[in-house]
Design an enzyme around this catalytic site. Structure first.
Site, PDB file in Angstrom:
ATOM      1  N   CYS A   1       0.802  -1.539   0.382  1.00  0.00           N
ATOM      2  CA  CYS A   1       0.058   0.437  -0.151  1.00  0.00           C
ATOM      3  C   CYS A   1       0.891   1.471  -0.166  1.00  0.00           C
ATOM      4  O   CYS A   1       0.666   2.417  -0.208  1.00  0.00           O
ATOM      5  CB  CYS A   1      -1.234  -0.092   1.314  1.00  0.00           C
ATOM      6  SG  CYS A   1      -1.946  -1.353   1.248  1.00  0.00           S
TER       7      CYS A   1
ATOM      8  N   ASN B   1      -9.850   0.391   0.396  1.00  0.00           N
ATOM      9  CA  ASN B   1      -8.648  -0.221   0.402  1.00  0.00           C
ATOM     10  C   ASN B   1      -8.386  -0.722  -1.339  1.00  0.00           C
ATOM     11  O   ASN B   1      -7.933  -1.720  -1.823  1.00  0.00           O
ATOM     12  CB  ASN B   1      -8.021  -1.075   1.260  1.00  0.00           C
ATOM     13  CG  ASN B   1      -6.887  -0.717   0.931  1.00  0.00           C
ATOM     14  OD1 ASN B   1      -5.572  -0.025   0.177  1.00  0.00           O
ATOM     15  ND2 ASN B   1      -5.589  -1.522   2.288  1.00  0.00           N
TER      16      ASN B   1
ATOM     17  N   HIS C   1      -3.106   7.354   3.105  1.00  0.00           N
ATOM     18  CA  HIS C   1      -3.645   5.985   2.011  1.00  0.00           C
ATOM     19  C   HIS C   1      -5.141   5.236   3.225  1.00  0.00           C
ATOM     20  O   HIS C   1      -4.978   5.889   3.887  1.00  0.00           O
ATOM     21  CB  HIS C   1      -2.493   4.954   2.228  1.00  0.00           C
ATOM     22  CG  HIS C   1      -2.518   3.755   2.994  1.00  0.00           C
ATOM     23  ND1 HIS C   1      -3.365   3.614   1.070  1.00  0.00           N
ATOM     24  CD2 HIS C   1      -2.874   1.784   3.335  1.00  0.00           C
ATOM     25  CE1 HIS C   1      -4.174   1.593   1.124  1.00  0.00           C
ATOM     26  NE2 HIS C   1      -3.623   1.657   2.319  1.00  0.00           N
TER      27      HIS C   1
END
Ligand code: ACO
Length: 327
Positions: A113, A282, A252
């Protein structure tokens, strides 16, 4: 050092929407659980023929539409992904071919990520060293291919998508600082388990011994909050920018509760955090660049604004950049 900044942004989200109510039919979960525990309402899922490289190419083309640098003049292409079409060729080389960036060198980076900021900082330093004049940085992930659609602990969290940025010299502002940190001692908190039975989201597709994501969500949560808060503080210190002067934080998007806890720990008003997790979940490496793109497009970030970008992911890997917006 010459000022280097983001010249253009783009994104691509697959059209297929998977809502929380759709997931209620696949695993034992509820819209209420997913919404209150994560902030996610829906996510995008690539169709069966849409590979990570296709998402990356669409995002690259979107960024190039408003870029002062034409595709044929791009000198470096870096793609952040942990779901490449295959081990090789790199997604970056497939993008190069598709957009006709014949002068570029191209490669992928793997930082889960955190991938977009790892790639952004790498590209920035290639430009700063004089090695290249510009770079195309892309983050693209297709987690739907590595999710066990019978595991409610993970399948509700992720989605597919891509974002892209063109980097080059700017006359004012630009990327003021960069910070990257890794903690391999906690690598076991999240990974892709090889060779176990994974059931696909589409019942028409045969299942098999495919790798899938395993994650210790609670421990990651506890690491992500100080990890992201410290990264913002370090990047701000390196830039010589007081946290009060940061007008927008683009984090994020793993969990809205993580974002709220980071805001509290860093001492930055949560209102300053740009959040779009409700729409996409996500999207791994692509999360932060898709959010940045939408923050700029919506007018939330304007020329001269000081912006903090901050990420955290499996590895463990964290990163932050302070950027003074240039356009
Ligand atoms: N629906 C309903 N119930 C569920 C679901 C679901 N989808 N998932 C878990 N539960 C249950 C659990 O089984 C558990 O039940 P129990 O108490 O009977 O055992 C209960 O809900 C609580 O589970 P927790 O794991 O404690 O839930 P938590 O509040 O911690 O939320 C979550 C879980 C959303 C995963 C959170 O821990 C999180 O966001 N972690 C961080 C994820 C992250 O940042 N990953 C790294 C980045 S990703 C990357 O690098 C690619």
């Amino acid at each position: 050092m010459n000022k280097i900044g983001i010249l253009a942004l783009g994104r691509y989200l697959p059209s297929q929407v998977l809502t929380n109510s759709d997931l209620e039919k696949i695993v034992e979960t509820s819209d209420d659980w997913i919404t209150t525990r994560t902030g996610i309402k829906e996510r995008r899922i690539a169709d069966l023929n849409e590979k990570t490289s296709d998402l990356a190419i669409m995002a690259a083309r979107d960024a190039l539409r408003s870029s002062p640098v034409l595709a044929e003049n791009i000198e470096a292409i870096i793609v952040a992904t942990v779901t490449p079409d295959s081990a090789f060729p790199s997604v970056a080389c497939l993008v190069q071919k598709a957009i006709g960036a014949e002068k570029a060198f191209a490669f992928d980076v793997s930082a889960a990520c955190s991938g977009f900021l790892y790639a952004l900082t790498t590209a920035k330093h290639f430009i700063a060293s004089g090695m290249v004049k510009n770079a195309l940085v892309i983050a693209a992930d297709r987690f739907s291919t590595i999710i066990d659609w019978k595991d409610r602990n993970t399948c509700v969290l992720f989605g597919d998508g891509a974002g892209a940025a063109v980097l080059g010299p700017v006359s004012s502002g630009g990327i003021l600082s960069d910070y990257m940190i890794s903690d391999g001692s906690n690598a076991e908190l999240m990974g892709v388990e090889p060779g176990n039975i994974r059931l696909p989201s589409d019942p028409k597709v045969a299942s098999g011994n495919l790798p899938y994501v395993v994650m210790n969500g609670q421990d990651l949560f506890k690491k992500a909050v100080p990890g992201m808060a410290d990264a913002v503080a370090c990047a701000a210190r390196k830039a010589g920018v007081s946290l009060d002067l940061i007008s927008c934080v683009v984090p994020h998007q793993a969990n809205d509760r993580i974002i709220a806890s980071v805001a509290k720990r860093a001492g930055i008003d949560k209102e300053k955090f740009f959040v779009n997790i409700h729409k996409y979940g996500n999207i791994s490496a692509a999360s932060v660049v898709v959010a940045l793109c939408e923050a700029v497009e919506s007018g939330r970030i304007k020329k001269g604004d000081k912006v903090a970008l901050v990420v955290f992911g499996a590895g463990l890997v964290a990163a932050a950049n302070i950027v003074e917006w240039s356009y």
